[in-house]
Write a protein that holds these residues in place. Structure first.
Motif, short mmCIF file in Angstrom:
data_model
loop_
_atom_site.label_atom_id
_atom_site.label_comp_id
_atom_site.label_asym_id
_atom_site.label_seq_id
_atom_site.Cartn_x
_atom_site.Cartn_y
_atom_site.Cartn_z
N GLN A 207 0.82 -1.21 0.00
CA GLN A 207 0.00 0.00 0.00
C GLN A 207 0.85 1.27 0.00
O GLN A 207 0.47 2.29 -0.55
CB GLN A 207 -0.92 0.00 1.22
CG GLN A 207 -2.22 -0.77 0.97
CD GLN A 207 -2.85 -1.26 2.26
OE1 GLN A 207 -2.54 -0.76 3.35
NE2 GLN A 207 -3.72 -2.27 2.16
N ASP A 208 2.03 1.18 0.60
CA ASP A 208 2.86 2.38 0.72
C ASP A 208 4.33 1.96 0.77
O ASP A 208 4.93 1.87 1.84
CB ASP A 208 2.47 3.13 2.00
CG ASP A 208 3.10 4.50 2.06
OD1 ASP A 208 3.80 4.89 1.09
OD2 ASP A 208 2.90 5.19 3.07
N PRO A 209 4.91 1.68 -0.41
CA PRO A 209 6.26 1.09 -0.45
C PRO A 209 7.33 1.91 0.27
O PRO A 209 8.33 1.37 0.70
CB PRO A 209 6.56 1.00 -1.96
CG PRO A 209 5.23 0.96 -2.61
CD PRO A 209 4.32 1.81 -1.76
N LYS A 210 7.10 3.22 0.42
CA LYS A 210 8.17 4.04 1.00
C LYS A 210 8.41 3.75 2.48
O LYS A 210 9.45 4.12 3.01
CB LYS A 210 7.88 5.53 0.77
CG LYS A 210 6.76 6.08 1.61
CD LYS A 210 6.65 7.60 1.37
CE LYS A 210 5.63 8.23 2.30
NZ LYS A 210 4.27 7.69 2.10
N VAL A 211 7.47 3.09 3.16
CA VAL A 211 7.66 2.85 4.60
C VAL A 211 8.70 1.76 4.88
O VAL A 211 9.11 1.57 6.03
CB VAL A 211 6.34 2.45 5.31
CG1 VAL A 211 5.28 3.50 5.08
CG2 VAL A 211 5.84 1.08 4.86
N PHE A 212 9.10 1.05 3.86
CA PHE A 212 9.93 -0.15 4.06
C PHE A 212 11.12 0.07 5.00
O PHE A 212 11.31 -0.68 5.97
CB PHE A 212 10.42 -0.65 2.69
CG PHE A 212 11.38 -1.80 2.78
CD1 PHE A 212 10.94 -3.08 3.08
CD2 PHE A 212 12.74 -1.61 2.57
CE1 PHE A 212 11.83 -4.14 3.17
CE2 PHE A 212 13.64 -2.66 2.66
CZ PHE A 212 13.18 -3.93 2.96
N ALA A 213 11.92 1.08 4.75
CA ALA A 213 13.19 1.22 5.49
C ALA A 213 12.98 1.44 6.98
O ALA A 213 13.74 0.92 7.80
CB ALA A 213 14.03 2.35 4.89
#
Lengths: 306, 306
Positions: A207-213
């Protein structure tokens, strides 16, 4: 009982970590199946022939030569003998593309199948191209997506027998690194994982790939201050990594009809991740498909030399 | 020459990997600065006191006790003695929050400062809270973002002396794992990296965070088939990881005025990454700020006990 004269040819899947061989009869019956941990990563070029002989010398005929079809990292530049990549788009390599290896032992007639390369975006495979050939043997006009999960998972777009493009994600290797070598190891379970935590993590990153790190260290922190269990932590790590992988390839590969080549646990994990997207996928046995691909190469070779 | 009687107190930064101590005079002069590699990760609880004594026994006074202010992982549950986390939002911990450690040697008067925890999203820090205290000593009303780069980089939102929230990214640890333990290691340079490749990778992930997972193996592939140099590969790996980190925290933390606590190479890398976003950042010396934070704790202690 198997005798040396029953053996018509030998198939070898020679990867970075392991070597697996099958000795086959003229009717394709598997007479012997053996493996060793002497993968390409542990061998200098001169050590490949002895490593192979250690595994098969007792089954070689006393005279005459045995065709040996090899796929995998043995054909890399640091391997036994380089089998230069073919460039996609192309059908999977055939015996005509193989590299014949000069051996000291006259009983060995070794052919290494090449891998595939892609220039833009840059990518490579060695070994999976033979699985693709094996898969296409049964369904030559398949158009869709193959997923070959493993240390380095490959996503492949096939169209009417041609590998149009592919992408590699080092999700399996990354999972092993975080699990065994990073600070996260302290909070993880040995093997089991929580399916709910896995699915939540897959969906979270999709849903929100940028949260990964920042979610990654959250796994450690939630174990310390939020009562997260080891099986939840392991599910979450697996889900974050596969979620990030699906996010990175979903625009390029059609996930509505995926065939997963692999019957191992990791294949089941990819299957579960695709279910989070509402996609069903077929699970096919990778090992028998590898052998099917090597058998194809041998069949063409036998035809040419007969 | 330094004599044992000159030493008023000792500061100790005891992390997972290293122990660093400073012996200080009553005017705050650094009389001795020493380190060892006996970090928390290598020690059982009973081994902390001997490890400290090995480093400072020759400078302890022959009688009376010396206050020793400790920050870092020595205060974790697996450390010397647990110093329970304070919960944000709160000011950085002070000496009143410290855990007094019972020691066998009567000359040691050891106080371990606690770390900070955050429940939602779950996060923790140990050691950096003392750097934050040191930073705030010089600018008590600072409102903005601190970046404390390292193995686990911390991003901290400060408002008028209060730590409002923070986030940890394990970018430094991940970089080291990929660099030394993954397939990527084959194509990387020893220490130098190409700045252009770094910036391109930072921007690539910032513009489209979902590409991260497939770009990683692209580093290996581009070395094999696209003539990418080792310094380009290293810059690209660093850039992908820091780009993914910035993507994950940029909505939560104001990057227009960041103070980076760290003079090391890694701090410079974060500075360069923020420049890709058009943001300038201040670089402050982390070690002197750590000592400043520990000095604050000692000053309060000395005031209370005088």
């Amino acid at each position: 009982m198997t005798t040396q004269t029953d053996i018509t040819w030998i198939a070898a899947d020679w990867g970075t970590t392991n070597l697996r061989v099958w000795a086959l009869s003229d009717t394709g019956e598997i007479l012997i199946h053996r493996g060793s941990d002497r993968g390409m990563g542990k061998l200098a070029p001169a050590e490949f022939e002895p490593a192979l002989l250690d595994l098969i010398e007792d089954i070689l005929p006393t005279r005459g030569e045995v065709p040996i079809m090899v796929c995998g990292m043995a054909g890399s530049r640091q391997g036994w003998a380089e089998a230069p990549y073919k460039s996609v788009p192309c059908p999977p390599p055939s015996i005509a593309d193989a590299t014949r290896v000069k051996t000291a032992d006259p009983r060995l007639d070794v052919h290494i199948l090449p891998g595939l390369k892609q220039l833009k975006p840059a990518d490579v495979m060695r070994g999976e191209e033979t699985q693709i050939a094996g898969f296409l043997a049964d369904q030559p006009v398949f158009s869709g997506t193959l997923c070959l999960p493993g240390t380095h998972t490959k996503w492949v777009k096939l169209k009417s027998g041609v590998v149009e493009r592919f992408r590699t994600c080092m999700t399996g290797e990354t999972f092993a690194l975080y699990r065994h070598r990073s600070v996260l190891r302290h909070g993880l379970s040995e093997s089991e994982f929580d399916t709910g935590a896995f699915k939540n993590a897959v969906l979270c990153v999709l849903q929100d790939p940028k949260v990964f790190a920042s979610e990654l260290f959250g796994i450690r922190a939630a174990s310390l201050v939020a009562g997260q269990t080891p099986t939840e932590a392991t599910g979450r790590l697996s889900g974050l990594l596969i979620g990030a992988e699906l996010a990175s390839i979903r625009d390029e590969f059609d996930l509505a009809d995926v065939a997963i080549l692999g019957s191992s646990k990791i294949a089941g994990t990819y299957h579960a991740a695709l279910e989070c997207l509402g996609q069903d996928a077929r699970l096919l046995d990778a090992e028998s498909i590898t052998l099917r691909g090597l058998t194809l190469a041998f069949s063409c070779y036998a035809r040419e030399t007969s």
